[in-house]
Design a protein around this motif. Sequence first.
Motif, mmCIF file in Angstrom:
data_model
loop_
_atom_site.group_PDB
_atom_site.id
_atom_site.type_symbol
_atom_site.label_atom_id
_atom_site.label_comp_id
_atom_site.label_asym_id
_atom_site.label_seq_id
_atom_site.Cartn_x
_atom_site.Cartn_y
_atom_site.Cartn_z
ATOM 1 N N TYR A 1 24.390 -18.792 -109.273
ATOM 2 C CA TYR A 1 23.025 -18.466 -109.627
ATOM 3 C C TYR A 1 22.329 -17.636 -108.551
ATOM 4 O O TYR A 1 21.751 -16.589 -108.833
ATOM 5 C CB TYR A 1 22.255 -19.759 -109.893
ATOM 6 N N PHE A 2 22.429 -18.089 -107.281
ATOM 7 C CA PHE A 2 21.714 -17.387 -106.211
ATOM 8 C C PHE A 2 22.228 -15.961 -106.028
ATOM 9 O O PHE A 2 21.443 -15.003 -106.032
ATOM 10 C CB PHE A 2 21.848 -18.172 -104.900
ATOM 11 N N ILE A 3 23.557 -15.812 -105.825
ATOM 12 C CA ILE A 3 24.109 -14.486 -105.563
ATOM 13 C C ILE A 3 23.834 -13.494 -106.703
ATOM 14 O O ILE A 3 23.359 -12.379 -106.469
ATOM 15 C CB ILE A 3 25.627 -14.571 -105.268
ATOM 16 N N PRO A 4 24.085 -13.884 -108.007
ATOM 17 C CA PRO A 4 23.750 -12.940 -109.084
ATOM 18 C C PRO A 4 22.266 -12.584 -109.118
ATOM 19 O O PRO A 4 21.907 -11.431 -109.358
ATOM 20 C CB PRO A 4 24.171 -13.702 -110.350
ATOM 21 N N MET A 5 21.368 -13.559 -108.866
ATOM 22 C CA MET A 5 19.937 -13.288 -108.951
ATOM 23 C C MET A 5 19.476 -12.363 -107.831
ATOM 24 O O MET A 5 18.763 -11.374 -108.069
ATOM 25 C CB MET A 5 19.144 -14.594 -108.910
ATOM 26 N N VAL A 6 19.891 -12.656 -106.582
ATOM 27 C CA VAL A 6 19.433 -11.829 -105.467
ATOM 28 C C VAL A 6 20.047 -10.429 -105.540
ATOM 29 O O VAL A 6 19.440 -9.437 -105.140
ATOM 30 C CB VAL A 6 19.747 -12.515 -104.107
ATOM 31 N N THR A 7 21.270 -10.331 -106.107
ATOM 32 C CA THR A 7 21.893 -9.020 -106.285
ATOM 33 C C THR A 7 21.162 -8.202 -107.333
ATOM 34 O O THR A 7 20.943 -7.001 -107.170
ATOM 35 C CB THR A 7 23.379 -9.195 -106.703
ATOM 36 N N HIS A 8 20.719 -8.875 -108.408
ATOM 37 C CA HIS A 8 20.069 -8.163 -109.508
ATOM 38 C C HIS A 8 18.601 -7.861 -109.216
ATOM 39 O O HIS A 8 18.141 -6.733 -109.397
ATOM 40 C CB HIS A 8 20.185 -8.985 -110.791
ATOM 41 N N LYS A 9 17.853 -8.891 -108.737
ATOM 42 C CA LYS A 9 16.415 -8.729 -108.546
ATOM 43 C C LYS A 9 16.050 -8.303 -107.124
ATOM 44 O O LYS A 9 14.965 -7.770 -106.899
ATOM 45 C CB LYS A 9 15.707 -10.039 -108.874
ATOM 46 N N GLY A 10 16.921 -8.579 -106.174
ATOM 47 C CA GLY A 10 16.635 -8.235 -104.790
ATOM 48 C C GLY A 10 15.934 -9.339 -104.028
ATOM 49 O O GLY A 10 15.710 -9.221 -102.833
ATOM 50 N N PHE A 11 15.571 -10.432 -104.707
ATOM 51 C CA PHE A 11 14.907 -11.536 -104.029
ATOM 52 C C PHE A 11 15.058 -12.818 -104.841
ATOM 53 O O PHE A 11 15.391 -12.794 -106.012
ATOM 54 C CB PHE A 11 13.414 -11.241 -103.815
ATOM 55 N N VAL A 12 14.806 -13.956 -104.163
ATOM 56 C CA VAL A 12 14.790 -15.275 -104.798
ATOM 57 C C VAL A 12 13.609 -16.033 -104.223
ATOM 58 O O VAL A 12 13.367 -15.994 -103.015
ATOM 59 C CB VAL A 12 16.101 -16.055 -104.527
ATOM 60 N N GLU A 13 12.864 -16.730 -105.071
ATOM 61 C CA GLU A 13 11.706 -17.486 -104.608
ATOM 62 C C GLU A 13 11.819 -18.958 -104.994
ATOM 63 O O GLU A 13 12.179 -19.284 -106.122
ATOM 64 C CB GLU A 13 10.413 -16.907 -105.204
ATOM 65 N N GLU A 14 11.511 -19.837 -104.039
ATOM 66 C CA GLU A 14 11.384 -21.276 -104.258
ATOM 67 C C GLU A 14 12.584 -21.872 -104.991
ATOM 68 O O GLU A 14 12.448 -22.525 -106.018
ATOM 69 C CB GLU A 14 10.081 -21.594 -105.003
ATOM 70 N N MET A 15 13.770 -21.647 -104.457
ATOM 71 C CA MET A 15 14.985 -22.255 -105.001
ATOM 72 C C MET A 15 15.258 -23.551 -104.226
ATOM 73 O O MET A 15 15.301 -23.561 -103.006
ATOM 74 C CB MET A 15 16.167 -21.287 -104.873
ATOM 75 N N TYR A 16 15.443 -24.642 -104.942
ATOM 76 C CA TYR A 16 15.651 -25.961 -104.330
ATOM 77 C C TYR A 16 17.143 -26.203 -104.140
ATOM 78 O O TYR A 16 17.906 -26.176 -105.104
ATOM 79 C CB TYR A 16 15.035 -27.038 -105.213
ATOM 80 N N LEU A 17 17.572 -26.422 -102.886
ATOM 81 C CA LEU A 17 18.973 -26.680 -102.555
ATOM 82 C C LEU A 17 19.058 -27.785 -101.507
ATOM 83 O O LEU A 17 18.032 -28.223 -100.966
ATOM 84 C CB LEU A 17 19.638 -25.407 -101.999
ATOM 85 N N SER A 18 20.288 -28.199 -101.210
ATOM 86 C CA SER A 18 20.509 -29.180 -100.140
ATOM 87 C C SER A 18 21.463 -28.594 -99.109
ATOM 88 O O SER A 18 22.539 -28.112 -99.462
ATOM 89 C CB SER A 18 21.103 -30.483 -100.703
#
Length: 389
Positions: A59-76
Amino acid sequence: MDEQLNQAPCGFLTLSTEGTIFSMNEMLLRLLGYQQDELDGQHINVILSPSAQMFFQLYFIPMVTHKGFVEEMYLSLVNHQSEEIPILLNASKKKDSQPSLIDCVFLPMQRRNDYEDQLLFANKVAKDALNKKQEAMEALEAKQAQLIKINKQNQNELQLAKKIQETSLTDAFGNDKIQIESYYKASKELSGDIYGFYQINDHQYGVILLDVMGHGISSALVTMSLQSSYQKVIPKGMSPASVMKELDSHLHYLFHHDEEAWHYCTAIYLLIDTEKQTMEYINSGHPPAIYQNKQGKQETLGATNPPLGTFEGITYHSKTIRYDKGSRLLLYTDGISELIGYSYLKELIMNSPGKSLTDLKEEMALKLKQKQKRYDQKDDQCFILVDLK
């Protein structure tokens, strides 16, 4: 690294799109209990929990590659003592950097979780006190009787829905060119997993496996809707790109940008041509399929696109590989890999040349059953085995 950023009250990390750590600030090192030389050049999986590793990749890699950014993603994250630390992640892709780099900011969330737990506990105490009142109890008993009646009706309807969902799945298939076996088990009455395999003509076969976000009734309704859609297009012999585009458009049409109702879906579709001995496939954020040729060499069919329903206007790109007769293929959902492990799946296929597809399916099913005795089943389970003769 700039000294002000190095001492900032949040974790900061720079990594490549492949996940290699390039730099990090002192706050993040203190939070995790590492020295800088222990993490430089390591893969980010070293500091991610097992569930976060898969979410990060799919999820993270495809999103940041497509949109250029990620906001408020909850991880551990996982510190040096193997303790999980909940964090909130913001990230952005650096423009014009070579190699391509991603800046990540980590905000620890332990205190927020404590406050939320306290609020939930206080809310429960208040509700318990209210239920002690006689008038509330009488109303509750009346509602309870009504709910029992409705629940009984719902159970009957759920059983019927489950039967319809299961009977709509395609049966095992085989001829002198190809053999396909499948396994399916819902975590609840209804499943968010769905699959199908179809003979398009005398030498082409379509195999699809989808996993809709979540479980239960809402996910099952989405899977049935997607199934109705792909049952129309796959038998026509449409390309994998056209099939995935059709399903992605269908999801966006269903929810009309309604974020509260929105569901995304991971999927993998293969168009197998036994005459050309080729497999053309698209993997939309789904766990990587495992392909093994007759000589025992393995290859993973990893993600080529983000999950279905994430972004509109995506261009779907397929990959094609040639296969040898005597090869074997395994497709599965994350309910399988999370329970018995990706390494076990690869080893199982590696050691399977002398086994029939039916025996291999039974061995996997037995392993899943043994694991479930020790762990609660939290996800739907589905896998497909293919022999290319």
